[in-house]
Design a protein around this motif. Structure first.
Motif, PDB file in Angstrom:
ATOM      1  N   GLU A  33       0.847  -1.210   0.000  1.00  0.00           N
ATOM      2  CA  GLU A  33       0.000   0.000   0.000  1.00  0.00           C
ATOM      3  C   GLU A  33       0.876   1.251   0.000  1.00  0.00           C
ATOM      4  N   HIS A  58     -18.283   9.116   3.972  1.00  0.00           N
ATOM      5  CA  HIS A  58     -18.590   7.771   3.487  1.00  0.00           C
ATOM      6  C   HIS A  58     -19.738   7.155   4.287  1.00  0.00           C
ATOM      7  N   ILE A  59     -20.863   7.012   3.622  1.00  0.00           N
ATOM      8  CA  ILE A  59     -22.046   6.408   4.244  1.00  0.00           C
ATOM      9  C   ILE A  59     -22.309   5.091   3.533  1.00  0.00           C
ATOM     10  N   ARG A 341     -12.192   0.917  -8.060  1.00  0.00           N
ATOM     11  CA  ARG A 341     -12.554   2.161  -8.761  1.00  0.00           C
ATOM     12  C   ARG A 341     -11.454   2.709  -9.668  1.00  0.00           C
ATOM     13  N   TYR A 348     -17.614   4.003  -8.137  1.00  0.00           N
ATOM     14  CA  TYR A 348     -18.166   2.803  -7.522  1.00  0.00           C
ATOM     15  C   TYR A 348     -18.607   3.156  -6.111  1.00  0.00           C
ATOM     16  N   MET A 350     -19.440   1.995  -2.242  1.00  0.00           N
ATOM     17  CA  MET A 350     -18.756   0.943  -1.484  1.00  0.00           C
ATOM     18  C   MET A 350     -19.427  -0.418  -1.637  1.00  0.00           C
TER      19      MET A 350
HETATM   20  P1  FDA Z   1      -9.479   2.903  -3.051  1.00  0.00           P
HETATM   21  O1  FDA Z   1      -9.016   4.098  -3.790  1.00  0.00           O
HETATM   22  O2  FDA Z   1     -10.227   3.114  -1.801  1.00  0.00           O
HETATM   23  O3  FDA Z   1      -8.240   1.955  -2.732  1.00  0.00           O
HETATM   24  C1  FDA Z   1      -7.153   1.791  -3.609  1.00  0.00           C
HETATM   25  C2  FDA Z   1      -5.887   1.742  -2.779  1.00  0.00           C
HETATM   26  O4  FDA Z   1      -4.787   1.422  -3.644  1.00  0.00           O
HETATM   27  C3  FDA Z   1      -5.535   3.072  -2.133  1.00  0.00           C
HETATM   28  O5  FDA Z   1      -5.298   2.879  -0.753  1.00  0.00           O
HETATM   29  C4  FDA Z   1      -4.260   3.520  -2.861  1.00  0.00           C
HETATM   30  O6  FDA Z   1      -3.382   4.269  -2.034  1.00  0.00           O
HETATM   31  C5  FDA Z   1      -3.656   2.186  -3.252  1.00  0.00           C
HETATM   32  N1  FDA Z   1      -2.757   2.258  -4.406  1.00  0.00           N
HETATM   33  C6  FDA Z   1      -3.012   2.815  -5.614  1.00  0.00           C
HETATM   34  N2  FDA Z   1      -1.948   2.680  -6.422  1.00  0.00           N
HETATM   35  C7  FDA Z   1      -1.000   2.014  -5.724  1.00  0.00           C
HETATM   36  C8  FDA Z   1       0.316   1.595  -6.020  1.00  0.00           C
HETATM   37  N3  FDA Z   1       0.876   1.816  -7.216  1.00  0.00           N
HETATM   38  N4  FDA Z   1       1.034   0.942  -5.065  1.00  0.00           N
HETATM   39  C9  FDA Z   1       0.492   0.707  -3.832  1.00  0.00           C
HETATM   40  N5  FDA Z   1      -0.767   1.090  -3.502  1.00  0.00           N
HETATM   41  C10 FDA Z   1      -1.511   1.743  -4.432  1.00  0.00           C
HETATM   42  N6  FDA Z   1     -19.274   5.229  -1.504  1.00  0.00           N
HETATM   43  C11 FDA Z   1     -20.368   4.949  -0.743  1.00  0.00           C
HETATM   44  O7  FDA Z   1     -20.879   3.829  -0.825  1.00  0.00           O
HETATM   45  N7  FDA Z   1     -20.867   5.885   0.111  1.00  0.00           N
HETATM   46  C12 FDA Z   1     -20.339   7.132   0.232  1.00  0.00           C
HETATM   47  O8  FDA Z   1     -20.837   7.943   1.012  1.00  0.00           O
HETATM   48  C13 FDA Z   1     -19.188   7.442  -0.564  1.00  0.00           C
HETATM   49  N8  FDA Z   1     -18.598   8.659  -0.474  1.00  0.00           N
HETATM   50  C14 FDA Z   1     -17.583   8.994  -1.333  1.00  0.00           C
HETATM   51  C15 FDA Z   1     -17.075  10.288  -1.303  1.00  0.00           C
HETATM   52  C16 FDA Z   1     -16.086  10.661  -2.193  1.00  0.00           C
HETATM   53  C17 FDA Z   1     -15.541  12.065  -2.159  1.00  0.00           C
HETATM   54  C18 FDA Z   1     -15.607   9.719  -3.141  1.00  0.00           C
HETATM   55  C19 FDA Z   1     -14.595  10.120  -4.174  1.00  0.00           C
HETATM   56  C20 FDA Z   1     -16.078   8.414  -3.138  1.00  0.00           C
HETATM   57  C21 FDA Z   1     -17.074   8.047  -2.238  1.00  0.00           C
HETATM   58  N9  FDA Z   1     -17.552   6.737  -2.195  1.00  0.00           N
HETATM   59  C22 FDA Z   1     -18.671   6.452  -1.428  1.00  0.00           C
HETATM   60  C23 FDA Z   1     -16.930   5.659  -3.002  1.00  0.00           C
HETATM   61  C24 FDA Z   1     -15.810   4.901  -2.213  1.00  0.00           C
HETATM   62  O9  FDA Z   1     -14.793   5.807  -1.867  1.00  0.00           O
HETATM   63  C25 FDA Z   1     -15.266   3.764  -3.088  1.00  0.00           C
HETATM   64  O10 FDA Z   1     -16.298   2.843  -3.348  1.00  0.00           O
HETATM   65  C26 FDA Z   1     -14.112   2.966  -2.468  1.00  0.00           C
HETATM   66  O11 FDA Z   1     -13.145   3.778  -1.895  1.00  0.00           O
HETATM   67  C27 FDA Z   1     -13.449   2.130  -3.552  1.00  0.00           C
HETATM   68  O12 FDA Z   1     -12.487   1.251  -3.010  1.00  0.00           O
HETATM   69  P2  FDA Z   1     -11.273   0.768  -3.910  1.00  0.00           P
HETATM   70  O13 FDA Z   1     -10.579  -0.300  -3.163  1.00  0.00           O
HETATM   71  O14 FDA Z   1     -11.745   0.463  -5.285  1.00  0.00           O
HETATM   72  O15 FDA Z   1     -10.342   2.062  -4.095  1.00  0.00           O
END
Ligand code: FDA
Length: 369
Positions: A33, A58-59, A341, A348, A350
């Motif tokens: 990470e 995040h809800i 995402r 996407y 959650m």
């Molecule tokens: P996520 O981005 O969370 O995880 C990816 C991880 O990979 C990160 O920790 C990153 O640092 C790591 N990474 C990336 N490249 C890397 C590399 N090269 N080497 C090592 N690590 C690396 N959904 C919902 O249901 N209710 C809500 O209220 C909200 N609210 C919301 C607000 C805002 C402002 C946004 C932008 C999004 C939401 N969401 C949401 C959506 C929610 O944030 C989303 O569904 C999840 O974070 C997605 O999880 P992922 O694992 O796909 O990506």
């Protein structure tokens, strides 16, 4: 370095659900990470005893019973119901647009009166809407568009609504009941123990290396593993060979205030064009907090440049075409599963990420445990 069945790149929700399933199926996982903590964009910081949603509010909400049962295996959810308030130049309105909103806006008391009002204002737009402004007026009428949609949308996208395509808003939620619950899903809440507790459980049994970018030394990490689950940006995985995918970004200004209750609700949207931020989040209200102080975050939409935090994919033709080209490359990549995402370049929620990771795990291991 020890050998592992899986290397999981990214300790977010997709990585966490997949890792939990892998461990349940007797597999070993190494997690790499980039950030200093697990949880991806759902991670929280604890400030003044309050869980602060570091990357935006995040809800958790879902209509999938299976997803709800799955997350409830690890944490208990409280009964938080998202009921945001809109502030337009000091006038307060309930969201989503419902009878409370219509009463405050026009003084109407019945659904019939509200419908007549909206229908009269929608009639102004005839023919195919040419831009977002026309589309929004057609859906909710001029008053709601002007006070509650226009300024907020323009701040969010950094452009005038007349210059934004109509398809961005396919529908706007309009409800002819006195119901301020933002979501229609049957399940909703925030983990009582906080989101971080969920991630600690999901990654139980994995080896985790933080503050390490997989792409800086990918040979080192892949040499000892059978398979890779990659949840980072898809274009960076392929060294941006076709160019960079675009995003909108956000900036948060977080402040501790010496009061126990600043705005009386978790989310207030600022819908005028002049206020530079779109929302103020008061984090304690997600958990019905009774701490003596409070923590608020102002949310500023911003242009995105390579190297900044990518938040919202830009859903236009250029970026969708570009993504399809990267997707074709990804499909040819042996032993790498792209998920979440950033790797799928899509917004996407959650619950959809949990569903997608469980589906990927089922394909991989034959069952969900
Ligand atoms: P996520 O981005 O969370 O995880 C990816 C991880 O990979 C990160 O920790 C990153 O640092 C790591 N990474 C990336 N490249 C890397 C590399 N090269 N080497 C090592 N690590 C690396 N959904 C919902 O249901 N209710 C809500 O209220 C909200 N609210 C919301 C607000 C805002 C402002 C946004 C932008 C999004 C939401 N969401 C949401 C959506 C929610 O944030 C989303 O569904 C999840 O974070 C997605 O999880 P992922 O694992 O796909 O990506």
């Amino acid at each position: 370095m020890a050998s592992y069945d899986y290397l999981i790149v990214g300790a977010g929700l997709f990585g966490g659900v997949f890792a939990q399933q892998a461990v349940q199926n007797g597999k070993t996982c190494l997690v790499v990470e980039r950030r200093a903590k697990i949880g991806g964009n759902v991670a929280c910081d604890v400030v003044e005893g309050i869980d602060v949603h570091t990357y935006g509010a995040h809800i958790f909400h879902t209509h999938h019973d299976r997803v709800w049962d799955y997350v409830n295996r690890f944490v208990t959810f409280n009964h938080y119901i998202n009921s945001p308030v809109a502030n337009y130049r000091g006038e307060l309105y309930n969201m989503p647009f419902n009878m409370n909103t219509f009463h405050a806006m026009w003084g109407v008391n019945t659904p019939k009166e509200a419908k007549e009002k909206i229908e009269a204002q929608c009639a102004a737009i005839t023919g195919e809407p040419r831009n977002l402004e026309e589309q929004a007026i057609r859906l909710v009428g001029k008053d709601i568009y002007t006070k509650l949609v226009k300024g907020y949308t323009e701040k969010q996208w950094g452009r005038d609504c007349k210059d934004l395509p109509a398809f961005i808003i396919r529908r706007l939620p309009v409800r002819y009941t006195f119901d301020n619950n933002y979501f229609n899903d049957p399940h909703q809440g925030i983990p009582v123990e906080g989101y971080n507790a969920l991630f600690e459980k999901l990654f139980e049994g994995c080896d985790i290396i933080l503050e390490t970018d997989f792409l800086q030394d990918r040979e080192r990490w892949t040499s000892q593993v059978e398979r890779v689950v990659y949840t980072g940006t898809i274009d960076s995985y392929f060294d941006y060979c076709y160019g960079a995918l675009e995003y909108r970004s956000l900036r948060f200004e977080t402040e501790v205030l010496d009061t126990d209750n600043f705005q009386g609700v978790a989310v207030v949207n600022y819908t005028d064009r002049e206020t530079p931020y779109t929302r103020i989040i008061e984090h304690k209200h997600f958990a019905f907090g009774t701490q003596p102080k409070t923590v608020i975050s102002r949310e500023y939409p911003s242009e995105w440049k390579l190297g900044m935090e990518p938040y919202y994919p830009v859903n236009d033709e250029r970026n969708q075409k570009l993504y399809q080209k990267y997707k074709e490359l990804a499909e040819k990549e042996n032993n790498v599963l792209f998920g979440g995402r950033l790797a799928e370049y899509r917004y996407y929620d959650m619950d959809a990420v949990v569903f997608s990771a469980l589906t990927a795990a089922k394909k991989e291991f034959g069952m969900v445990k």
